[in-house]
Scaffold this motif. Structure first.
Motif, PDB file in Angstrom:
ATOM      1  N   ALA A  61       0.797  -1.227   0.000  1.00  0.00           N
ATOM      2  CA  ALA A  61       0.000   0.000   0.000  1.00  0.00           C
ATOM      3  C   ALA A  61       0.830   1.279   0.000  1.00  0.00           C
ATOM      4  O   ALA A  61       0.434   2.286  -0.596  1.00  0.00           O
ATOM      5  CB  ALA A  61      -0.959  -0.006   1.187  1.00  0.00           C
ATOM      6  N   ASP A  62       1.978   1.247   0.659  1.00  0.00           N
ATOM      7  CA  ASP A  62       2.773   2.467   0.770  1.00  0.00           C
ATOM      8  C   ASP A  62       3.849   2.595  -0.315  1.00  0.00           C
ATOM      9  O   ASP A  62       4.619   3.570  -0.301  1.00  0.00           O
ATOM     10  CB  ASP A  62       3.451   2.541   2.150  1.00  0.00           C
ATOM     11  N   THR A  63       3.914   1.640  -1.229  1.00  0.00           N
ATOM     12  CA  THR A  63       4.887   1.778  -2.315  1.00  0.00           C
ATOM     13  C   THR A  63       4.434   2.893  -3.252  1.00  0.00           C
ATOM     14  O   THR A  63       3.243   3.171  -3.397  1.00  0.00           O
ATOM     15  CB  THR A  63       5.041   0.471  -3.119  1.00  0.00           C
ATOM     16  N   THR A  64       5.399   3.528  -3.886  1.00  0.00           N
ATOM     17  CA  THR A  64       5.094   4.675  -4.741  1.00  0.00           C
ATOM     18  C   THR A  64       4.168   4.289  -5.884  1.00  0.00           C
ATOM     19  O   THR A  64       3.238   5.033  -6.228  1.00  0.00           O
ATOM     20  CB  THR A  64       6.399   5.278  -5.298  1.00  0.00           C
ATOM     21  N   ALA A  65       4.402   3.132  -6.484  1.00  0.00           N
ATOM     22  CA  ALA A  65       3.590   2.704  -7.631  1.00  0.00           C
ATOM     23  C   ALA A  65       2.118   2.548  -7.257  1.00  0.00           C
ATOM     24  O   ALA A  65       1.227   2.957  -8.007  1.00  0.00           O
ATOM     25  CB  ALA A  65       4.126   1.399  -8.207  1.00  0.00           C
ATOM     26  N   ILE A  66       1.852   1.957  -6.081  1.00  0.00           N
ATOM     27  CA  ILE A  66       0.463   1.774  -5.645  1.00  0.00           C
ATOM     28  C   ILE A  66      -0.135   3.114  -5.232  1.00  0.00           C
ATOM     29  O   ILE A  66      -1.294   3.421  -5.536  1.00  0.00           O
ATOM     30  CB  ILE A  66       0.384   0.748  -4.494  1.00  0.00           C
ATOM     31  N   GLN A  67       0.628   3.924  -4.550  1.00  0.00           N
ATOM     32  CA  GLN A  67       0.145   5.247  -4.169  1.00  0.00           C
ATOM     33  C   GLN A  67      -0.258   6.059  -5.392  1.00  0.00           C
ATOM     34  O   GLN A  67      -1.289   6.730  -5.398  1.00  0.00           O
ATOM     35  CB  GLN A  67       1.234   6.009  -3.387  1.00  0.00           C
ATOM     36  N   ASP A  68       0.554   5.976  -6.451  1.00  0.00           N
ATOM     37  CA  ASP A  68       0.292   6.748  -7.668  1.00  0.00           C
ATOM     38  C   ASP A  68      -0.589   5.999  -8.672  1.00  0.00           C
ATOM     39  O   ASP A  68      -0.967   6.565  -9.705  1.00  0.00           O
ATOM     40  CB  ASP A  68       1.611   7.111  -8.358  1.00  0.00           C
ATOM     41  N   GLN A  69      -0.869   4.721  -8.368  1.00  0.00           N
ATOM     42  CA  GLN A  69      -1.621   3.872  -9.304  1.00  0.00           C
ATOM     43  C   GLN A  69      -0.981   3.916 -10.697  1.00  0.00           C
ATOM     44  O   GLN A  69      -1.661   4.061 -11.720  1.00  0.00           O
ATOM     45  CB  GLN A  69      -3.091   4.290  -9.375  1.00  0.00           C
ATOM     46  N   HIS A  70       0.328   3.754 -10.694  1.00  0.00           N
ATOM     47  CA  HIS A  70       1.082   3.860 -11.952  1.00  0.00           C
ATOM     48  C   HIS A  70       1.357   2.455 -12.489  1.00  0.00           C
ATOM     49  O   HIS A  70       2.318   1.781 -12.096  1.00  0.00           O
ATOM     50  CB  HIS A  70       2.400   4.608 -11.734  1.00  0.00           C
ATOM     51  N   PHE A  71       0.483   2.023 -13.390  1.00  0.00           N
ATOM     52  CA  PHE A  71       0.590   0.704 -13.999  1.00  0.00           C
ATOM     53  C   PHE A  71       0.791   0.853 -15.507  1.00  0.00           C
ATOM     54  O   PHE A  71       0.218   1.749 -16.131  1.00  0.00           O
ATOM     55  CB  PHE A  71      -0.671  -0.120 -13.753  1.00  0.00           C
ATOM     56  N   VAL A  72       1.598  -0.036 -16.077  1.00  0.00           N
ATOM     57  CA  VAL A  72       1.803  -0.092 -17.523  1.00  0.00           C
ATOM     58  C   VAL A  72       1.513  -1.527 -17.955  1.00  0.00           C
ATOM     59  O   VAL A  72       2.040  -2.475 -17.359  1.00  0.00           O
ATOM     60  CB  VAL A  72       3.248   0.294 -17.915  1.00  0.00           C
ATOM     61  N   VAL A  73       0.680  -1.696 -18.968  1.00  0.00           N
ATOM     62  CA  VAL A  73       0.268  -3.032 -19.398  1.00  0.00           C
ATOM     63  C   VAL A  73       0.997  -3.423 -20.681  1.00  0.00           C
ATOM     64  O   VAL A  73       0.971  -2.691 -21.673  1.00  0.00           O
ATOM     65  CB  VAL A  73      -1.251  -3.085 -19.636  1.00  0.00           C
ATOM     66  N   VAL A  74       1.650  -4.593 -20.637  1.00  0.00           N
ATOM     67  CA  VAL A  74       2.347  -5.135 -21.811  1.00  0.00           C
ATOM     68  C   VAL A  74       1.796  -6.527 -22.085  1.00  0.00           C
ATOM     69  O   VAL A  74       1.863  -7.403 -21.217  1.00  0.00           O
ATOM     70  CB  VAL A  74       3.874  -5.220 -21.587  1.00  0.00           C
TER      71      VAL A  74
ATOM     72  N   ARG B 109       7.802  -7.894 -32.065  1.00  0.00           N
ATOM     73  CA  ARG B 109       7.088  -6.799 -31.402  1.00  0.00           C
ATOM     74  C   ARG B 109       7.991  -5.943 -30.512  1.00  0.00           C
ATOM     75  O   ARG B 109       7.485  -5.168 -29.693  1.00  0.00           O
ATOM     76  CB  ARG B 109       5.924  -7.356 -30.577  1.00  0.00           C
ATOM     77  N   ILE B 110       9.294  -6.065 -30.640  1.00  0.00           N
ATOM     78  CA  ILE B 110      10.207  -5.271 -29.806  1.00  0.00           C
ATOM     79  C   ILE B 110       9.869  -3.782 -29.854  1.00  0.00           C
ATOM     80  O   ILE B 110       9.738  -3.137 -28.810  1.00  0.00           O
ATOM     81  CB  ILE B 110      11.682  -5.468 -30.223  1.00  0.00           C
ATOM     82  N   PRO B 111       9.742  -3.182 -31.048  1.00  0.00           N
ATOM     83  CA  PRO B 111       9.425  -1.750 -31.084  1.00  0.00           C
ATOM     84  C   PRO B 111       8.101  -1.427 -30.390  1.00  0.00           C
ATOM     85  O   PRO B 111       7.987  -0.411 -29.695  1.00  0.00           O
ATOM     86  CB  PRO B 111       9.359  -1.435 -32.579  1.00  0.00           C
ATOM     87  N   MET B 112       7.094  -2.298 -30.546  1.00  0.00           N
ATOM     88  CA  MET B 112       5.813  -2.082 -29.894  1.00  0.00           C
ATOM     89  C   MET B 112       5.961  -2.105 -28.377  1.00  0.00           C
ATOM     90  O   MET B 112       5.389  -1.268 -27.671  1.00  0.00           O
ATOM     91  CB  MET B 112       4.811  -3.164 -30.312  1.00  0.00           C
ATOM     92  N   ALA B 113       6.733  -3.069 -27.870  1.00  0.00           N
ATOM     93  CA  ALA B 113       6.942  -3.177 -26.425  1.00  0.00           C
ATOM     94  C   ALA B 113       7.661  -1.944 -25.891  1.00  0.00           C
ATOM     95  O   ALA B 113       7.282  -1.393 -24.848  1.00  0.00           O
ATOM     96  CB  ALA B 113       7.741  -4.446 -26.113  1.00  0.00           C
ATOM     97  N   LEU B 114       8.686  -1.497 -26.604  1.00  0.00           N
ATOM     98  CA  LEU B 114       9.432  -0.321 -26.163  1.00  0.00           C
ATOM     99  C   LEU B 114       8.540   0.914 -26.178  1.00  0.00           C
ATOM    100  O   LEU B 114       8.551   1.711 -25.224  1.00  0.00           O
ATOM    101  CB  LEU B 114      10.655  -0.104 -27.058  1.00  0.00           C
ATOM    102  N   GLU B 115       7.763   1.077 -27.231  1.00  0.00           N
ATOM    103  CA  GLU B 115       6.874   2.234 -27.323  1.00  0.00           C
ATOM    104  C   GLU B 115       5.845   2.223 -26.186  1.00  0.00           C
ATOM    105  O   GLU B 115       5.532   3.275 -25.604  1.00  0.00           O
ATOM    106  CB  GLU B 115       6.163   2.242 -28.676  1.00  0.00           C
ATOM    107  N   THR B 116       5.327   1.035 -25.862  1.00  0.00           N
ATOM    108  CA  THR B 116       4.369   0.905 -24.760  1.00  0.00           C
ATOM    109  C   THR B 116       4.992   1.320 -23.440  1.00  0.00           C
ATOM    110  O   THR B 116       4.371   2.026 -22.633  1.00  0.00           O
ATOM    111  CB  THR B 116       3.853  -0.544 -24.665  1.00  0.00           C
TER     112      THR B 116
ATOM    113  N   PHE C 127       5.600   5.018 -19.105  1.00  0.00           N
ATOM    114  CA  PHE C 127       6.480   5.622 -18.099  1.00  0.00           C
ATOM    115  C   PHE C 127       6.242   7.128 -17.964  1.00  0.00           C
ATOM    116  O   PHE C 127       6.213   7.675 -16.864  1.00  0.00           O
ATOM    117  CB  PHE C 127       7.944   5.383 -18.441  1.00  0.00           C
ATOM    118  N   TYR C 128       6.087   7.793 -19.128  1.00  0.00           N
ATOM    119  CA  TYR C 128       6.115   9.258 -19.129  1.00  0.00           C
ATOM    120  C   TYR C 128       4.751   9.912 -19.391  1.00  0.00           C
ATOM    121  O   TYR C 128       4.571  11.089 -19.108  1.00  0.00           O
ATOM    122  CB  TYR C 128       7.118   9.748 -20.185  1.00  0.00           C
ATOM    123  N   HIS C 129       3.803   9.120 -19.898  1.00  0.00           N
ATOM    124  CA  HIS C 129       2.471   9.675 -20.170  1.00  0.00           C
ATOM    125  C   HIS C 129       1.392   8.710 -19.681  1.00  0.00           C
ATOM    126  O   HIS C 129       0.584   8.226 -20.480  1.00  0.00           O
ATOM    127  CB  HIS C 129       2.305   9.943 -21.685  1.00  0.00           C
ATOM    128  N   PRO C 130       1.393   8.398 -18.380  1.00  0.00           N
ATOM    129  CA  PRO C 130       0.411   7.438 -17.879  1.00  0.00           C
ATOM    130  C   PRO C 130      -1.015   7.956 -18.063  1.00  0.00           C
ATOM    131  O   PRO C 130      -1.288   9.144 -17.892  1.00  0.00           O
ATOM    132  CB  PRO C 130       0.766   7.316 -16.382  1.00  0.00           C
TER     133      PRO C 130
END
Length: 317
Positions: free
Chosen positions: A277-290, A300-307, A312-315
């Motif tokens: 609960a106190d980790t930054t990712a959970i606090q910010d609800q910062h999830f990225v789906v691959v 799909r390397i380029p697709m994975a990198l773009e994702t 990371f920068y535009h959640p």
């Protein structure tokens, strides 16, 4: 004099024909291509005509190289085939949802088997590489998915090897060049920063978590400006306990999407683990789906990198 000239001309013709014959009929040793694959030497005397692919990322390598006419079967999808390959894919028999039985596999009369994961070439699956060779089937194992700590160049080597085996080196060279160009373009969009974003990859688990150690996502995370918090694991995938995750306090959680458990269910589960609960990712609800198909070492390397970069920068959440 005329007879002498004819005799000389005849001799020259014989020498010329003999020379041409030598050039047009190389020895069997010259014709056979030998590729070392996971410690096994694969002798390729002829271009395979009846290939079976055994995992989605290697199926897409074949389709990206335009080799669908050389394929008599495929198996084991993680999710949907890329739209640009769908029409070609639909022409190929799907042998099984997962790995086919030996009977079904051999029933397709393959001369080439292309596996994405080592689990395909086990005695209790389709047989070892040595066993398949003894049956006249060339078994190629996608090395970048099986060696510990693969780099992008290892994936390109696999693609290059398939190009050589099927005699389409021009296509494999172009595919690799296009992928490298796309990767470079994506790199240009990554904001400059001295601080690496701490990233935790969650595949699955409840009492512990299956996460990425050294597989190629580790390199993609680094390229994207992140730091895989479990990059010190000396294996491609490994189990870690939640206390270790808390101690390393991720800022971003990358969720691998596949199977019957949805992304929303995985997020709900992570939110339910009290110690996170106190980790930054959970606090910010910062999830990225691959999707798993992009988390495997394929086209799909380029697709994975773009994702990753976008996440990371535009959640969006």
């Amino acid at each position: 004099m005329i007879k002498q000239k004819l005799g000389v001309l005849g001799l020259l013709l014989l020498l010329l024909v003999g020379g041409c014959a030598d050039k047009e009929t190389p020895s069997a040793e010259q014709e056979t291509l030998t590729i070392e694959n996971s410690g096994v030497e694969l002798p390729i005397a002829d271009v395979p005509q009846r290939a079976v692919t055994l995992n989605q990322h290697v199926t897409e390598v074949m389709l990206a190289l335009g080799l669908e006419d050389h394929m008599v079967g495929t198996a084991y999808l993680d999710d949907e085939i890329l739209p640009e390959y769908q029409a070609a894919y639909e022409k190929i028999d799907v042998l099984a949802d997962a790995y086919p039985s030996k009977e079904v596999f051999l029933g397709a009369d393959p001369d080439f088997a292309y596996a994405g994961w080592a689990s395909a070439f086990k005695e209790d699956s389709l047989g070892t590489q040595e066993e398949l060779l003894a049956q006249g089937i060339i078994p190629y194992l996608h090395q970048s998915s099986t060696i510990v700590g693969p780099k992008l160049d290892d994936i390109f080597t696999d693609i290059d090897n398939i190009g050589k085996i099927f005699g389409v080196e021009d296509r494999s060279a172009k595919l690799i060049s296009d992928m490298k160009s796309q990767i470079e373009e994506i790199k240009q969009t990554i904001p400059a920063s001295d601080e690496k974003k701490r990233v935790f990859v969650f595949d699955s688990g409840d009492t512990s978590a299956l996460t990425v150690g050294q597989n190629f996502l580790n390199e993609l995370i680094t390229i994207a400006g992140g730091e895989n918090i479990f990059s010190d694991l000396e294996k491609n995938w490994g189990q870690v306990n939640w206390e270790e995750v808390v101690e390393r306090n991720p800022e971003i959680i990358v969720i691998i999407d596949y199977g019957d458990t949805t992304v929303d269910q995985k997020i709900d589960f992570l939110n339910s683990v009290s110690m996170l609960a106190d980790t930054t990712a959970i606090q910010d609800q910062h999830f990225v789906v691959v999707p798993l198909s992009a988390a495997a070492e394929g086209v799909r390397i380029p697709m994975a990198l773009e994702t990753l970069v976008e996440g990371f920068y535009h959640p969006s959440n």
